[in-house]
Write a protein that holds these residues in place. Structure first.
Motif, short mmCIF file in Angstrom:
data_model
loop_
_atom_site.label_atom_id
_atom_site.label_comp_id
_atom_site.label_asym_id
_atom_site.label_seq_id
_atom_site.Cartn_x
_atom_site.Cartn_y
_atom_site.Cartn_z
N ALA A 280 18.83 -20.78 26.70
CA ALA A 280 18.35 -19.50 27.20
C ALA A 280 16.84 -19.36 27.05
O ALA A 280 16.16 -18.86 27.97
N VAL A 281 16.31 -19.78 25.91
CA VAL A 281 14.86 -19.66 25.69
C VAL A 281 14.10 -20.46 26.73
O VAL A 281 13.07 -20.02 27.26
N GLN A 282 14.58 -21.65 27.06
CA GLN A 282 13.93 -22.44 28.09
C GLN A 282 13.95 -21.71 29.43
O GLN A 282 12.94 -21.66 30.15
N ALA A 283 15.10 -21.12 29.78
CA ALA A 283 15.21 -20.42 31.05
C ALA A 283 14.31 -19.18 31.10
O ALA A 283 13.77 -18.84 32.16
N LEU A 284 14.13 -18.53 29.97
CA LEU A 284 13.32 -17.31 29.91
C LEU A 284 11.83 -17.59 29.96
O LEU A 284 11.05 -16.76 30.46
N THR A 285 11.39 -18.73 29.43
CA THR A 285 9.97 -18.94 29.20
C THR A 285 9.32 -20.03 30.03
O THR A 285 8.08 -20.07 30.12
N ARG A 286 10.09 -20.91 30.63
CA ARG A 286 9.47 -22.02 31.36
C ARG A 286 8.59 -21.48 32.49
O ARG A 286 8.85 -20.42 33.07
N GLU A 287 7.54 -22.22 32.84
CA GLU A 287 6.59 -21.76 33.86
C GLU A 287 7.24 -21.65 35.22
O GLU A 287 7.09 -20.65 35.93
N ASP A 288 7.97 -22.67 35.63
CA ASP A 288 8.61 -22.67 36.94
C ASP A 288 9.88 -21.85 36.91
O ASP A 288 10.63 -21.86 35.93
N ALA A 289 10.16 -21.16 37.99
CA ALA A 289 11.39 -20.38 38.09
C ALA A 289 12.59 -21.32 38.05
O ALA A 289 12.64 -22.29 38.82
N PRO A 290 13.58 -21.06 37.20
CA PRO A 290 14.75 -21.95 37.14
C PRO A 290 15.54 -21.94 38.44
O PRO A 290 15.86 -22.99 39.00
N ASN A 291 15.90 -20.74 38.91
CA ASN A 291 16.65 -20.57 40.17
C ASN A 291 17.87 -21.49 40.25
O ASN A 291 18.09 -22.18 41.25
N THR A 292 18.65 -21.49 39.18
CA THR A 292 19.84 -22.33 39.14
C THR A 292 20.77 -21.81 38.06
O THR A 292 20.43 -20.87 37.32
N GLU A 293 21.94 -22.40 37.95
CA GLU A 293 22.87 -22.09 36.89
C GLU A 293 22.95 -23.25 35.91
O GLU A 293 22.65 -24.40 36.27
N TYR A 294 23.33 -22.95 34.67
CA TYR A 294 23.48 -23.97 33.64
C TYR A 294 24.87 -23.86 33.03
O TYR A 294 25.20 -22.85 32.39
#
Length: 388
Positions: A280-294
């Motif tokens: 979750a932390v990676q999805a919240l903070t990464r520079e690029d938009a995740p735009n996917t499911e995990y």
């Protein structure tokens, strides 16, 4: 020199088991302070003054007002105590050392509460006109109502149905369809009125986009992303190891030496709440938009019989799995304050497990965080005192 204004991360239900672990990681990260932390909780349980209740839209404005007070124009005069930092990608798994924790025995949420108490923020906030500070990303969950200190929010609505001890008199929890509708309304409120761009939803492995409950929210976020109207990620963890800390399980293990389900011999890749939080932390903070499911899965496939055997080994006494009929499981859920709709949902999820829907593993935790996911035995050894 005036520092650039910060864009905080907002955690809904920040005292839940997964969100509180996310808060812990964000709080102790030291690589960046551009995304400080705001925690919103149901009134009566919040740690930092942000009163928020998904089921009461009159409280929805509060986190955005709080963000402006703490991090808006003029808040660059804040004290060192207010620097609640959120790490950048690759640095978000940092945790305190033994030396760090020895120096301060308060919990991360207590530290944050002290740093961002209403009296402190009033001294530090300077109300000036201008563009409001933007909340960078929001972690979305479907919290139980009325509030419970025991909820895990790990998988679908299991938490909402089983979180309370049966000594408590509780109103039935809101239905999954009600939760989904309110979450979608809040997403639109946050993005259209306050400009929030990124939303990370905690859903479950059992909920496909467009399906029931949180699957509807998943589909809504994906559609917004396809239209370029939002950045999004959906976490779909399987059943959580911390589910066994729920009062219903603790009591049956301690007093009866039994675990109850309707899963038969079905297998589950049980995952740790710590590993969910790390993704979750990676999805919240990464520079690029995740735009996917995990799809977040644990390292091994275990049925309830396997779980009972592991607990027997760890506890040094016999624990057995009682395989109920789906009808009997519905009644058990209702005895813990679960609505009829929730009861049917939970029974259907156990039936799906029985026929193999959770019989799978992957490397999402390792690829997203660089760490191997925790095994159930590791979890059981660390928590065995609660079942003694």
């Amino acid at each position: 020199m005036t520092r650039p204004r910060k864009s905080p991360i907002l955690l809904l239900d920040g005292t839940g088991v997964v969100p509180s672990r996310i808060a812990h990681r964000l709080f102790f990260s030291s690589s960046s302070d551009k995304h400080p932390l705001l925690i919103a909780s149901t009134p009566g349980t919040d740690p930092n003054g942000v009163k928020f209740d998904l089921y009461d839209p009159t409280t929805w404005e509060n986190p955005f007002v709080r963000a402006q007070e703490l991090f808006g124009r003029g808040s660059e005069m804040e004290s060192e105590g207010m620097k609640v930092k959120c790490g950048s990608e690759g640095d978000t798994n940092e945790t305190p050392t033994e030396m760090d924790t020895a120096a301060d025995t308060t919990t991360p949420l207590q530290q944050f509460a002290a740093a961002s108490s209403p009296s402190t923020s009033r001294k530090q906030a300077h109300h000036t006109k201008g563009t409001p500070v933007m909340i960078h990303s929001i972690y979305l969950t479907a919290p139980n109502s009325p509030p419970s200190n025991a909820h895990v929010h790990s998988h679908a609505s299991r938490t909402a149905s089983l979180a309370a001890s049966d000594e408590q008199q509780r109103a039935p929890s809101p239905s999954p369809s009600q939760q989904a509708s309110l979450l979608m309304q809040f997403v639109d409120y946050a993005r259209l009125k306050h400009g929030t761009r990124r939303f990370v939803l905690q859903s479950s492995s059992a909920m496909e986009p467009g399906g029931f409950s949180l699957g509807r929210v998943h589909a809504h976020l994906r559609e917004l992303g396809q239209r370029g109207e939002a950045e999004w990620a959906v976490l779909r963890p399987t059943w959580c190891q911390q589910d066994f800390e729920q009062p219903c399980h603790v009591r049956s293990i301690k007093e009866e030496g039994k675990l109850y389900s309707a899963t038969g011999g079905g297998k589950i890749p049980w995952v740790s709440a710590d590993d969910i939080a790390a993704v979750a932390v990676q999805a919240l903070t990464r520079e690029d938009a995740p735009n996917t499911e995990y799809l977040i899965l644990g390292p091994e496939l275990l049925g309830y019989d396997d779980i009972a055997n592991t607990l027997s080994s760890v506890l040094g006494r016999k624990i057995v799995h009682v395989d109920l009929s789906s009808h009997a499981l519905e009644h058990r859920h209702q005895s813990f304050g679960c609505s009829e709709e929730h009861s049917r949902l939970m029974s259907s999820l156990d039936t799906a497990i029985k026929y193999g829907t959770e019989n799978r593993t992957n490397d999402v935790v390792l690829s997203m965080t660089g760490s191997t996911p925790k095994s159930f035995r590791q979890y059981a050894e660390s928590m065995k005192e609660i079942w003694v």
